[in-house]
Structures are given as C-alpha cells and as structure tokens.
Scaffold this active site. Structure first.
Site, PDB file in Angstrom:
ATOM      1  N   ASN A 192      -1.944   0.386   6.754  1.00 24.26           N
ATOM      2  CA  ASN A 192      -1.388  -0.854   7.312  1.00 24.26           C
ATOM      3  C   ASN A 192      -0.518  -1.645   6.341  1.00 24.26           C
ATOM      4  O   ASN A 192      -0.388  -2.855   6.453  1.00 24.26           O
ATOM      5  CB  ASN A 192      -2.504  -1.709   7.919  1.00 24.26           C
ATOM      6  CG  ASN A 192      -3.508  -2.188   6.898  1.00 24.26           C
ATOM      7  OD1 ASN A 192      -3.452  -1.791   5.738  1.00 24.26           O
ATOM      8  ND2 ASN A 192      -4.417  -3.054   7.304  1.00 24.26           N
ATOM      9  N   TYR A 240     -12.587  -1.988  -3.505  1.00 24.57           N
ATOM     10  CA  TYR A 240     -13.019  -2.105  -2.110  1.00 24.57           C
ATOM     11  C   TYR A 240     -14.538  -1.970  -1.943  1.00 24.57           C
ATOM     12  O   TYR A 240     -15.019  -1.643  -0.857  1.00 24.57           O
ATOM     13  CB  TYR A 240     -12.306  -1.046  -1.264  1.00 24.57           C
ATOM     14  CG  TYR A 240     -10.896  -1.446  -0.845  1.00 24.57           C
ATOM     15  CD1 TYR A 240     -10.672  -2.569  -0.050  1.00 24.57           C
ATOM     16  CD2 TYR A 240      -9.793  -0.685  -1.220  1.00 24.57           C
ATOM     17  CE1 TYR A 240      -9.391  -2.939   0.348  1.00 24.57           C
ATOM     18  CE2 TYR A 240      -8.502  -1.050  -0.818  1.00 24.57           C
ATOM     19  CZ  TYR A 240      -8.315  -2.171  -0.028  1.00 24.57           C
ATOM     20  OH  TYR A 240      -7.051  -2.535   0.371  1.00 24.57           O
ATOM     21  N   GLU A 289      -9.865 -11.007  -7.028  1.00 25.43           N
ATOM     22  CA  GLU A 289      -8.917  -9.899  -6.858  1.00 25.43           C
ATOM     23  C   GLU A 289      -7.739 -10.022  -7.820  1.00 25.43           C
ATOM     24  O   GLU A 289      -7.237  -9.011  -8.326  1.00 25.43           O
ATOM     25  CB  GLU A 289      -8.443  -9.844  -5.402  1.00 25.43           C
ATOM     26  CG  GLU A 289      -9.548  -9.413  -4.462  1.00 25.43           C
ATOM     27  CD  GLU A 289      -9.113  -9.315  -3.009  1.00 25.43           C
ATOM     28  OE1 GLU A 289      -9.978  -8.964  -2.171  1.00 25.43           O
ATOM     29  OE2 GLU A 289      -7.924  -9.552  -2.693  1.00 25.43           O
ATOM     30  N   HIS A 304      -2.224  -5.456   1.780  1.00 28.04           N
ATOM     31  CA  HIS A 304      -3.537  -6.114   1.688  1.00 28.04           C
ATOM     32  C   HIS A 304      -3.296  -7.533   1.198  1.00 28.04           C
ATOM     33  O   HIS A 304      -2.408  -7.759   0.379  1.00 28.04           O
ATOM     34  CB  HIS A 304      -4.440  -5.394   0.676  1.00 28.04           C
ATOM     35  CG  HIS A 304      -5.641  -6.206   0.279  1.00 28.04           C
ATOM     36  ND1 HIS A 304      -6.773  -6.265   1.040  1.00 28.04           N
ATOM     37  CD2 HIS A 304      -5.847  -7.046  -0.769  1.00 28.04           C
ATOM     38  CE1 HIS A 304      -7.641  -7.100   0.469  1.00 28.04           C
ATOM     39  NE2 HIS A 304      -7.103  -7.576  -0.633  1.00 28.04           N
ATOM     40  N   LYS A 313       0.814  -1.220   0.000  1.00 30.57           N
ATOM     41  CA  LYS A 313       0.000   0.000   0.000  1.00 30.57           C
ATOM     42  C   LYS A 313       0.852   1.278   0.000  1.00 30.57           C
ATOM     43  O   LYS A 313       2.060   1.242   0.262  1.00 30.57           O
ATOM     44  CB  LYS A 313      -0.923  -0.027   1.224  1.00 30.57           C
ATOM     45  CG  LYS A 313      -1.958  -1.155   1.184  1.00 30.57           C
ATOM     46  CD  LYS A 313      -2.921  -1.028   2.358  1.00 30.57           C
ATOM     47  CE  LYS A 313      -3.960  -2.134   2.345  1.00 30.57           C
ATOM     48  NZ  LYS A 313      -4.937  -1.962   3.459  1.00 30.57           N
TER      49      LYS A 313
HETATM   50  P1  CMP Z   1      -7.446  -4.450   3.821  1.00 33.81           P
HETATM   51  O1  CMP Z   1      -7.026  -5.854   4.090  1.00 33.81           O
HETATM   52  O2  CMP Z   1      -6.830  -3.783   2.655  1.00 33.81           O
HETATM   53  O3  CMP Z   1      -9.025  -4.441   3.627  1.00 33.81           O
HETATM   54  C1  CMP Z   1      -9.833  -3.345   3.987  1.00 33.81           C
HETATM   55  C2  CMP Z   1      -9.063  -2.268   4.651  1.00 33.81           C
HETATM   56  O4  CMP Z   1      -9.815  -1.325   5.360  1.00 33.81           O
HETATM   57  C3  CMP Z   1      -8.150  -2.844   5.715  1.00 33.81           C
HETATM   58  O5  CMP Z   1      -7.123  -3.577   5.100  1.00 33.81           O
HETATM   59  C4  CMP Z   1      -7.740  -1.609   6.480  1.00 33.81           C
HETATM   60  O6  CMP Z   1      -6.602  -0.987   5.934  1.00 33.81           O
HETATM   61  C5  CMP Z   1      -8.942  -0.719   6.277  1.00 33.81           C
HETATM   62  N1  CMP Z   1      -9.606  -0.542   7.567  1.00 33.81           N
HETATM   63  C6  CMP Z   1     -10.151  -1.492   8.329  1.00 33.81           C
HETATM   64  N2  CMP Z   1     -10.656  -0.944   9.444  1.00 33.81           N
HETATM   65  C7  CMP Z   1     -10.396   0.390   9.370  1.00 33.81           C
HETATM   66  C8  CMP Z   1     -10.665   1.489  10.212  1.00 33.81           C
HETATM   67  N3  CMP Z   1     -11.300   1.331  11.377  1.00 33.81           N
HETATM   68  N4  CMP Z   1     -10.256   2.702   9.809  1.00 33.81           N
HETATM   69  C9  CMP Z   1      -9.615   2.854   8.617  1.00 33.81           C
HETATM   70  N5  CMP Z   1      -9.349   1.846   7.780  1.00 33.81           N
HETATM   71  C10 CMP Z   1      -9.735   0.627   8.157  1.00 33.81           C
END
Ligand code: CMP
Length: 139
Positions: free
Chosen positions: A113, A50, A127, A116, A10
C-alpha cells in the site's frame, strides 16, 4: 501544534519510481520533509519495526514485503502532521481510500500500500527514533 511523524515509502512504490510523486503529495499538503534516507531493511529490522503486528496473520508477508526492495524513510513536519499525513495517505486498503490520496492513486493492495505513517504522537516519537538520530533531522 507543530508535530513530526515517521513516513515510509514502501517497496512497491520505490520499485515503480514513485518517490517524487509521493513526496509532492506531502509537500502540497504542507508537510515538510525534514529528514529522509533510502535504505534496504533487513528481515530483523522489519520484524522489529512491525513487532506490534507479530501475532497478525499477515506479519510474515508484511516483513517479507518490506525487505523486497529499498524503502525511503522520512520525517514529515507540520501543523497536525500525524493526522495530516494519514489524510494524505488515505485508508490502509486502497479500495477504501478517498480519491486523490496516495493509496487511492498508487497502492496496489492492502499489503502493498505504498506508504506507512505513524498513528499517534507516542508511536511517532518511537518510530522516528527507530530510523533517525536527532542530528539527522533538520527542521
Ligand atoms: P502500515 O501502516 O505500514 O502498518 C501495518 C501494515 O500491515 C499496513 O500498513 C498494511 O500494509 C499491512 N496490512 C494490514 N492489513 C493487511 C492484510 N490484511 N494483509 C496484508 N497486509 C496487511
């Protein structure tokens, strides 16, 4: 069984030049990078990717974040690749991620984070097809 999963490095990680360090974690875990490209997502593409989260309060923030810098999309292949990748990534929230995982070492917050990974075989197939044609995946 041998599986394939879709991985995204990311914007928070590409901005900090962490692509190689993250790829090393995958390779050390026995995951092979069988396709990979660095792309700049559009808002429409991020929103489409998403869309399962469209009703969540963080959806707009998530989509804005995903277009804030390039991402590296990749297909990882290996024995139980979907679960193995999730293990190497660690919990979604870096505060809960086990020591040594990508998110424990590199992620900045639950939103930013670093990576993904697909969560199941059906979503992995969808995906992967979202980002790659069959010709781009070389096992
Ligand atoms: P990902 O695995 O990419 O799938 C959905 C994403 O939403 C997740 O990783 C997080 O990065 C994001 N996400 C999940 N919970 C939150 C939150 N409370 N606030 C912001 N982003 C979130």
């Amino acid at each position: 069984a041998t599986e394939r999963t879709l991985s995204i490095i990311k914007p928070d990680a590409t901005k900090r030049n962490l692509t190689g360090k993250i790829n090393a974690k995958f390779e050390e875990a026995g995951l092979r990078i069988v396709a990979q490209k660095r792309i700049q997502l559009t808002k429409a593409q991020a929103g489409e990717f998403y869309k399962v989260h469209a009703e969540r309060p963080f959806y707009d923030e998530l989509c804005e974040f995903m277009v804030s810098a390039p991402v590296v999309v990749q297909v990882l292949e290996g024995e139980n690749a979907i679960a193995k990748n999730r293990e190497v990534m660690g919990a979604t929230n870096p505060a809960d991620a086990a020591e040594g995982t990508i998110r424990a070492e590199f992620a900045e917050s639950v939103g930013e984070n670093s990576v993904h990974g697909s969560d199941a075989p059906e979503t992995a197939a969808e995906e992967i097809a979202f980002y790659f044609s069959g010709l781009e995946i070389v096992g």
